[in-house]
Design a protein around this motif. Structure first.
Motif, short mmCIF file in Angstrom:
data_model
loop_
_atom_site.label_atom_id
_atom_site.label_comp_id
_atom_site.label_asym_id
_atom_site.label_seq_id
_atom_site.Cartn_x
_atom_site.Cartn_y
_atom_site.Cartn_z
N ALA A 150 0.84 -1.19 0.00
CA ALA A 150 0.00 0.00 0.00
C ALA A 150 0.88 1.25 0.00
N ALA A 151 0.31 2.37 -0.46
CA ALA A 151 1.04 3.64 -0.43
C ALA A 151 1.27 4.05 1.03
N PRO A 152 2.41 4.68 1.35
CA PRO A 152 3.49 5.10 0.45
C PRO A 152 4.59 4.06 0.28
N PHE A 153 4.38 2.86 0.83
CA PHE A 153 5.44 1.85 0.78
C PHE A 153 5.58 1.22 -0.60
N SER A 154 4.47 1.13 -1.34
CA SER A 154 4.50 0.39 -2.60
C SER A 154 5.50 0.97 -3.58
N ARG A 155 5.48 2.28 -3.76
CA ARG A 155 6.41 2.89 -4.71
C ARG A 155 7.84 2.73 -4.23
N LEU A 156 8.04 2.87 -2.93
CA LEU A 156 9.39 2.73 -2.37
C LEU A 156 9.93 1.32 -2.64
N LEU A 157 9.10 0.31 -2.38
CA LEU A 157 9.56 -1.07 -2.45
C LEU A 157 9.65 -1.60 -3.87
N HIS A 158 8.77 -1.14 -4.74
CA HIS A 158 8.69 -1.74 -6.07
C HIS A 158 9.41 -0.94 -7.14
N VAL A 209 5.97 -5.84 9.14
CA VAL A 209 4.68 -6.33 8.64
C VAL A 209 3.91 -7.12 9.70
N TYR A 210 4.62 -7.95 10.45
CA TYR A 210 3.96 -8.81 11.45
C TYR A 210 4.33 -8.43 12.88
N ASP A 211 4.74 -7.20 13.07
CA ASP A 211 5.19 -6.77 14.40
C ASP A 211 4.16 -5.82 15.01
N PRO A 212 3.44 -6.24 16.05
CA PRO A 212 2.43 -5.37 16.65
C PRO A 212 3.02 -4.13 17.29
N ALA A 213 4.32 -4.14 17.56
CA ALA A 213 4.96 -2.98 18.16
C ALA A 213 5.42 -1.97 17.12
N ALA A 214 5.23 -2.28 15.84
CA ALA A 214 5.68 -1.38 14.78
C ALA A 214 4.83 -0.11 14.75
N ASP A 215 5.40 0.94 14.21
CA ASP A 215 4.70 2.23 14.07
C ASP A 215 4.56 2.53 12.58
N PRO A 216 3.45 2.13 11.96
CA PRO A 216 3.29 2.35 10.51
C PRO A 216 3.36 3.81 10.12
N VAL A 217 2.86 4.71 10.97
CA VAL A 217 2.88 6.14 10.63
C VAL A 217 4.32 6.65 10.55
N ALA A 218 5.13 6.26 11.54
CA ALA A 218 6.53 6.68 11.52
C ALA A 218 7.27 6.08 10.34
N LEU A 219 6.99 4.81 10.02
CA LEU A 219 7.63 4.17 8.87
C LEU A 219 7.21 4.84 7.56
N ALA A 220 5.92 5.20 7.47
CA ALA A 220 5.45 5.89 6.27
C ALA A 220 6.17 7.22 6.09
N ALA A 221 6.38 7.93 7.19
CA ALA A 221 7.11 9.21 7.11
C ALA A 221 8.54 8.98 6.65
N ARG A 222 9.17 7.92 7.16
CA ARG A 222 10.54 7.60 6.74
C ARG A 222 10.58 7.24 5.25
N ALA A 223 9.56 6.47 4.79
CA ALA A 223 9.52 6.09 3.38
C ALA A 223 9.40 7.31 2.49
N VAL A 224 8.56 8.25 2.88
CA VAL A 224 8.39 9.48 2.09
C VAL A 224 9.69 10.28 2.07
#
Length: 284
Positions: A180-188, A226-241
């Motif tokens: 999903a965005a914003p990770f998709s463009r970064l990864l692919h 992806v499978y870590d409940p302690a992850a912070d998707p919002v912070a990771l999305a900001a890093r990806a951007v």
């Protein structure tokens, strides 16, 4: 489900994607199953450098977790490379559907040779006992000696049952969607350029742009989360951007020849790439 990927069985107090050395098996994690008492099953793959060095990878994860490791590499749905490892260093390699025969079709690392079924059953029974499990020798014998054609993807689940693992239920839910965005463009898209730049740097010298290290680090963290409940998707999305912005601002797709950065970026992905590139160089 076809293709080439690893199914890793290990015991750890944290999600397996967060365990050190798991990157030796793969970084694109497809499904994770929690079986209880720390036992987990992880389906993973590495789009660069398959098949991995199974012996080295299994030994490294066993040393990292302090628990037995069992790894299955499915080649196109046709055969299986089976690797066991114990924290003390004992390991074994076999080939299915019939351990008495070697593989004459696919590339494996290390190359499994034909083995007596009773030796493989004894090895797997000992592996199970080391992990506090009770294997079923009769079922194991059937698993390792019935010749093909067989469904290798289904066979691995029977193997897990035969070594005494708890039943495999539904996979752990995803806490982050890497597609999903914003990770998709970064990864692919962008990280493909990062890996190409890294390979050029490794092979030909040149300056390694800062955005390459940033991309590889973010890519690893996204897949590990992806499978870590302690992850912070919002912070990771900001890093990806920010990582993509850094890439676009650089205006550089490839390293500049003439200089060489002496140190490998200290990220799991970078270390994994170097291991694979060094192995390819030795084989050539």
């Amino acid at each position: 489900m076809g293709g080439f990927w690893t199914t890793l069985v290990a015991r750890a107090p944290v999600p397996l994607p967060r365990v050190g050395e798991v990157d030796r098996f793969g970084f694109r994690h497809h499904r994770l199953f929690a079986l209880g008492d720390g036992w987990q099953v992880l389906e993973t793959s590495n789009s660069f450098g398959d098949p991995p060095d199974f012996a080295a990878a299994a030994d490294a994860v066993a040393a990292s977790t302090g628990a037995p490791v069992l790894a299955v590499f499915v080649s196109g749905g046709d055969c299986i490379q089976l690797q066991t490892a114990l924290p003390g260093g004992a390991s074994g390699c076999s080939h299915l559907p019939d351990v008495r025969e070697a593989c004459g079709v696919y590339k494996h690392d290390p190359v499994p040779v034909g083995r007596p079924p009773e030796d493989v059953v004894a090895e797997l029974t000992g592996w199970a006992a080391a992990g506090g499990l009770t294997a079923d020798p009769g079922l194991l014998t059937r698993v390792v000696t019935v010749p093909g054609p067989r469904d290798m993807h289904y066979l691995r689940w029977i193997l897990f049952e035969a070594v005494g693992l708890p039943p495999v239920g539904d996979p752990v839910p995803q806490y982050l969607d890497p597609h999903a965005a914003p990770f998709s463009r970064l990864l692919h898209e962008t990280t493909c350029m990062a890996r190409a730049a890294f390979i050029d740097w490794f092979d030909d010298g040149g300056t390694l742009p800062a955005w390459v290290s940033t991309m590889l680090a973010v890519e690893w963290d996204v897949w590990a989360a992806v499978y870590d409940p302690a992850a912070d998707p919002v912070a990771l999305a900001a890093r990806a951007v920010r990582a993509r912005e850094e890439f676009l601002a650089s205006g550089r797709l490839r390293p500049v020849a003439g200089e060489r950065v002496g140190e490998v970026p200290d990220t799991p992905w970078a270390r994994s790439l170097v291991r694979t590139l060094e192995r390819i160089r030795r084989e050539d």
